[in-house]
Design a protein around this motif. Structure first.
Motif, PDB file in Angstrom:
ATOM      1  N   SER A  46       0.823  -1.214   0.000  1.00  0.00           N
ATOM      2  CA  SER A  46       0.000   0.000   0.000  1.00  0.00           C
ATOM      3  C   SER A  46       0.854   1.260   0.000  1.00  0.00           C
ATOM      4  O   SER A  46       0.396   2.312   0.433  1.00  0.00           O
ATOM      5  CB  SER A  46      -0.942  -0.003   1.203  1.00  0.00           C
ATOM      6  OG  SER A  46      -0.213  -0.165   2.419  1.00  0.00           O
ATOM      7  N   ASN A  72      -7.492  -2.351  -0.403  1.00  0.00           N
ATOM      8  CA  ASN A  72      -6.891  -1.325  -1.249  1.00  0.00           C
ATOM      9  C   ASN A  72      -5.381  -1.529  -1.278  1.00  0.00           C
ATOM     10  O   ASN A  72      -4.776  -2.026  -0.320  1.00  0.00           O
ATOM     11  CB  ASN A  72      -7.210   0.077  -0.732  1.00  0.00           C
ATOM     12  CG  ASN A  72      -6.633   0.360   0.648  1.00  0.00           C
ATOM     13  OD1 ASN A  72      -7.113  -0.174   1.650  1.00  0.00           O
ATOM     14  ND2 ASN A  72      -5.591   1.189   0.704  1.00  0.00           N
ATOM     15  N   ASP A  74      -1.480  -0.027  -3.407  1.00  0.00           N
ATOM     16  CA  ASP A  74      -0.831   1.016  -4.198  1.00  0.00           C
ATOM     17  C   ASP A  74       0.553   0.516  -4.592  1.00  0.00           C
ATOM     18  O   ASP A  74       1.459   0.468  -3.762  1.00  0.00           O
ATOM     19  CB  ASP A  74      -0.732   2.323  -3.407  1.00  0.00           C
ATOM     20  CG  ASP A  74      -0.225   3.480  -4.253  1.00  0.00           C
ATOM     21  OD1 ASP A  74       0.219   3.236  -5.401  1.00  0.00           O
ATOM     22  OD2 ASP A  74      -0.263   4.631  -3.778  1.00  0.00           O
ATOM     23  N   SER A  80      -0.619   0.134 -12.394  1.00  0.00           N
ATOM     24  CA  SER A  80      -1.727   1.032 -12.089  1.00  0.00           C
ATOM     25  C   SER A  80      -2.944   0.218 -11.674  1.00  0.00           C
ATOM     26  O   SER A  80      -3.736  -0.241 -12.504  1.00  0.00           O
ATOM     27  CB  SER A  80      -2.058   1.888 -13.322  1.00  0.00           C
ATOM     28  OG  SER A  80      -3.162   2.737 -13.062  1.00  0.00           O
ATOM     29  N   THR A  81      -3.092   0.029 -10.381  1.00  0.00           N
ATOM     30  CA  THR A  81      -4.209  -0.729  -9.839  1.00  0.00           C
ATOM     31  C   THR A  81      -4.508  -0.217  -8.444  1.00  0.00           C
ATOM     32  O   THR A  81      -3.612   0.270  -7.743  1.00  0.00           O
ATOM     33  CB  THR A  81      -3.895  -2.237  -9.815  1.00  0.00           C
ATOM     34  OG1 THR A  81      -5.008  -2.958  -9.274  1.00  0.00           O
ATOM     35  CG2 THR A  81      -2.667  -2.533  -8.966  1.00  0.00           C
ATOM     36  N   SER A  82      -5.770  -0.293  -8.034  1.00  0.00           N
ATOM     37  CA  SER A  82      -6.163   0.291  -6.753  1.00  0.00           C
ATOM     38  C   SER A  82      -6.589  -0.731  -5.712  1.00  0.00           C
ATOM     39  O   SER A  82      -6.672  -0.392  -4.532  1.00  0.00           O
ATOM     40  CB  SER A  82      -7.314   1.283  -6.966  1.00  0.00           C
ATOM     41  OG  SER A  82      -8.466   0.606  -7.472  1.00  0.00           O
ATOM     42  N   TYR A  83      -6.880  -1.971  -6.131  1.00  0.00           N
ATOM     43  CA  TYR A  83      -7.299  -2.946  -5.132  1.00  0.00           C
ATOM     44  C   TYR A  83      -6.905  -4.351  -5.533  1.00  0.00           C
ATOM     45  O   TYR A  83      -6.700  -4.667  -6.705  1.00  0.00           O
ATOM     46  CB  TYR A  83      -8.798  -2.858  -4.862  1.00  0.00           C
ATOM     47  CG  TYR A  83      -9.707  -3.399  -5.939  1.00  0.00           C
ATOM     48  CD1 TYR A  83     -10.270  -4.672  -5.827  1.00  0.00           C
ATOM     49  CD2 TYR A  83     -10.021  -2.636  -7.064  1.00  0.00           C
ATOM     50  CE1 TYR A  83     -11.126  -5.168  -6.804  1.00  0.00           C
ATOM     51  CE2 TYR A  83     -10.881  -3.118  -8.037  1.00  0.00           C
ATOM     52  CZ  TYR A  83     -11.421  -4.383  -7.907  1.00  0.00           C
ATOM     53  OH  TYR A  83     -12.265  -4.866  -8.875  1.00  0.00           O
ATOM     54  N   TYR A 109      -6.080  -8.636  -9.548  1.00  0.00           N
ATOM     55  CA  TYR A 109      -6.029  -7.163  -9.547  1.00  0.00           C
ATOM     56  C   TYR A 109      -6.925  -6.691 -10.689  1.00  0.00           C
ATOM     57  O   TYR A 109      -6.447  -6.346 -11.774  1.00  0.00           O
ATOM     58  CB  TYR A 109      -4.590  -6.689  -9.706  1.00  0.00           C
ATOM     59  CG  TYR A 109      -3.686  -7.301  -8.653  1.00  0.00           C
ATOM     60  CD1 TYR A 109      -3.548  -6.715  -7.396  1.00  0.00           C
ATOM     61  CD2 TYR A 109      -3.021  -8.508  -8.891  1.00  0.00           C
ATOM     62  CE1 TYR A 109      -2.759  -7.297  -6.411  1.00  0.00           C
ATOM     63  CE2 TYR A 109      -2.233  -9.098  -7.913  1.00  0.00           C
ATOM     64  CZ  TYR A 109      -2.109  -8.493  -6.685  1.00  0.00           C
ATOM     65  OH  TYR A 109      -1.336  -9.081  -5.717  1.00  0.00           O
TER      66      TYR A 109
END
Length: 228
Positions: A46, A72, A74, A80-83, A109
């Motif tokens: 994250s 979540n 980072d 580029s992925t959020s979760y 993802y």
């Protein structure tokens, strides 16, 4: 702490644990948690920020279980992925004084720009306060790793201390060509930690022996489980 992610070859609780076993009857449960950082095998997922997670688990009295877990994440510009969404299924039971657990888990993802999901088979044995487990990379999408070679071994111990408080120790070892590809160092590394938990709260310390990520890290988390 290392600022790169597992998806960068130049340079991955809470420590991620395998699904729990020992269900006595058919059950549907849910869990939610908040943590100051999300670690996977000693590496932040994250970007050293807080994480909120939750999951659902279904278990039968035969020992079969299945579930899903989301958090979540980072990974920065590398992915580029959020979760993250984990899907898993397995079978657990008891043989004499030994508890056992075998299964498969897929790390997905869904909103990632690239195909970075991967799956592992796992197994663990537990006796009283001691448990040992192994996970092996079984399959990976094209952008996750070109090697598909990673083995994770872990040893965990937990003891009751004071009143309704648990002290836990963890030692893990990652090895294989995928480890070298993700972190750009050797093809193996250690992660280790200690934590103390009470009433859903956990305070922990962890560290790895990676050259780029060998500082001591601390985290705090709170989790709740619900019967549905």
């Amino acid at each position: 702490m290392i600022k790169t992610t597992r998806w960068q070859a130049s340079g991955l609780l809470c420590l991620a644990l395998l699904p729990m076993t020992g269900h006595a009857k058919n059950s549907l449960t849910a869990n939610v948690a908040a943590s100051s950082n999300y670690y996977w095998r000693g590496i932040t997922q994250s970007d050293d920020q807080a994480a909120v997670s939750g999951g659902l688990d279904y278990a039968t009295d035969s020992g079969f279980y299945m579930g899903t877990w989301l958090s979540n994440i980072d990974f920065g510009e590398a992915a580029s992925t959020s979760y993250e969404m984990d899907l898993y299924a397995g079978f657990g039971g008891t043989a004499g004084e030994i508890d056992y657990d075998v299964g498969y888990i897929y790390y997905a993802y869904p909103d990632a720009a690239d195909d970075i999901g991967f799956g592992e088979v796992y197994g663990s044995l537990s006796w009283q306060w001691l448990s040992a487990g192994a996970s092996y990379l079984l399959n990976a999408e094209d952008d996750a790793t070109s090697e598909e070679d990673m083995l994770y071994l872990e040893l965990n111990a937990s003891f009751p201390v004071f009143t309704d408080t648990e002290l836990a120790f963890h030692l893990g070892h990652s090895s294989g060509d995928t480890v070298r590809e993700w972190y750009g160092e050797d093809d193996s590394y250690l992660d280790y930690g200690v934590s103390i938990s009470k009433a859903g709260f956990t305070l922990g310390l962890l560290q790895t022996d990676l050259d780029a990520d060998d500082d001591l890290k601390a985290y705090v988390s709170y989790s709740m489980d619900f019967d549905l």
